[in-house]
Design an enzyme around this catalytic site. Structure first.
Site, PDB file in Angstrom:
ATOM      1  N   GLU A   1     -37.262  19.900   0.592  1.00  0.00           N
ATOM      2  CA  GLU A   1     -37.749  20.068  -0.779  1.00  0.00           C
ATOM      3  C   GLU A   1     -36.830  19.393  -1.790  1.00  0.00           C
ATOM      4  O   GLU A   1     -37.306  18.780  -2.743  1.00  0.00           O
ATOM      5  CB  GLU A   1     -37.924  21.554  -1.124  1.00  0.00           C
ATOM      6  CG  GLU A   1     -39.122  22.200  -0.458  1.00  0.00           C
ATOM      7  CD  GLU A   1     -40.453  21.617  -0.902  1.00  0.00           C
ATOM      8  OE1 GLU A   1     -40.587  21.192  -2.078  1.00  0.00           O
ATOM      9  OE2 GLU A   1     -41.379  21.578  -0.071  1.00  0.00           O
TER      10      GLU A   1
ATOM     11  N   LEU B   1     -31.245   7.674  -1.851  1.00  0.00           N
ATOM     12  CA  LEU B   1     -32.243   8.626  -2.342  1.00  0.00           C
ATOM     13  C   LEU B   1     -32.181   8.782  -3.866  1.00  0.00           C
ATOM     14  O   LEU B   1     -33.110   9.309  -4.461  1.00  0.00           O
ATOM     15  CB  LEU B   1     -32.056  10.010  -1.695  1.00  0.00           C
ATOM     16  CG  LEU B   1     -32.574  10.144  -0.275  1.00  0.00           C
ATOM     17  CD1 LEU B   1     -32.193  11.510   0.307  1.00  0.00           C
ATOM     18  CD2 LEU B   1     -34.083   9.965  -0.220  1.00  0.00           C
TER      19      LEU B   1
ATOM     20  N   TYR C   1     -39.994  25.788  -9.141  1.00  0.00           N
ATOM     21  CA  TYR C   1     -40.887  25.170  -8.167  1.00  0.00           C
ATOM     22  C   TYR C   1     -40.252  25.165  -6.777  1.00  0.00           C
ATOM     23  O   TYR C   1     -40.869  25.573  -5.797  1.00  0.00           O
ATOM     24  CB  TYR C   1     -41.246  23.731  -8.580  1.00  0.00           C
ATOM     25  CG  TYR C   1     -42.069  23.032  -7.527  1.00  0.00           C
ATOM     26  CD1 TYR C   1     -43.453  23.120  -7.532  1.00  0.00           C
ATOM     27  CD2 TYR C   1     -41.461  22.338  -6.485  1.00  0.00           C
ATOM     28  CE1 TYR C   1     -44.221  22.511  -6.548  1.00  0.00           C
ATOM     29  CE2 TYR C   1     -42.211  21.730  -5.491  1.00  0.00           C
ATOM     30  CZ  TYR C   1     -43.584  21.821  -5.530  1.00  0.00           C
ATOM     31  OH  TYR C   1     -44.326  21.229  -4.541  1.00  0.00           O
TER      32      TYR C   1
ATOM     33  N   ASP D   1     -47.624  22.002  -9.097  1.00  0.00           N
ATOM     34  CA  ASP D   1     -47.047  20.748  -9.572  1.00  0.00           C
ATOM     35  C   ASP D   1     -48.192  19.822  -9.962  1.00  0.00           C
ATOM     36  O   ASP D   1     -49.358  20.225  -9.969  1.00  0.00           O
ATOM     37  CB  ASP D   1     -46.122  20.128  -8.524  1.00  0.00           C
ATOM     38  CG  ASP D   1     -46.854  19.648  -7.273  1.00  0.00           C
ATOM     39  OD1 ASP D   1     -48.088  19.820  -7.175  1.00  0.00           O
ATOM     40  OD2 ASP D   1     -46.191  19.088  -6.384  1.00  0.00           O
TER      41      ASP D   1
END
Length: 165
Positions: A43, A86, A131, A149
């Site tokens: 996540e 990333l 979230y 989302d």
């Protein structure tokens, strides 16, 4: 979701997802039974990053840091080296700091009793917002924590015939 969609529409949507979901390394167990460590790492990696980019990073990460202890014990330089590519390096720093807090609180391996068991508990860790906390609690702990989302909003809008502003 059921406020706008009927029970049959929700069932159809869940059936569609079950039949078409991608096989991903962090989905090796049914939702609610997935190791919290793998769900949490995925996540965080998936924030503002496409799935196809994340998969090889996730697999390499899990080889280098297979447990929360391995991540907690790593140097920040080592963590950032594995995160390279990333982007948004703050995510990696928060992941590292949260791993250290989890280990200090008794978390071991990839999951277990000393791991957070609710979205509220996950949200107390560094770098974990509403979230992400809901997603990890839903996917690893089986908590019915709503996760909304942009993707969810688009799907519900299409199914319910709504226009997004």
């Amino acid at each position: 979701m059921s406020d706008r969609l009927g029970k049959d529409q929700v069932a159809a949507l869940l059936g569609w997802f079950a039949a078409r979901q991608r096989s991903l390394p962090w989905r090796m167990a049914p939702a609610g039974q997935r190791p919290p460590y793998a769900v949490w790492v995925s996540e965080i990696m998936l924030q503002q990053t496409r799935v196809e980019v994340v998969v090889p990073y996730f697999e390499a990460w899990m080889r280098s840091f297979p447990t929360v202890e391995a991540l907690a014990e790593a140097s920040e330089d080592e963590v950032l080296r594995h995160w390279a590519g990333l982007g948004y390096y703050r995510r990696a720093r928060f992941l590292h700091r949260a791993a250290q807090e989890l280990v200090a609180a008794g978390a071991r391996g990839q999951g277990g009793a000393a791991w957070p068991q609710s979205a509220a508990a996950w949200a107390e860790l560094p770098g974990i917002g509403e979230y992400t906390a809901a997603a990890v609690a839903s996917l690893s702990c089986g908590e019915a924590a709503p996760v909304v989302d942009g993707n969810v909003k688009r799907v519900v809008a299409r199914c319910a015939g709504l226009e997004l502003a």
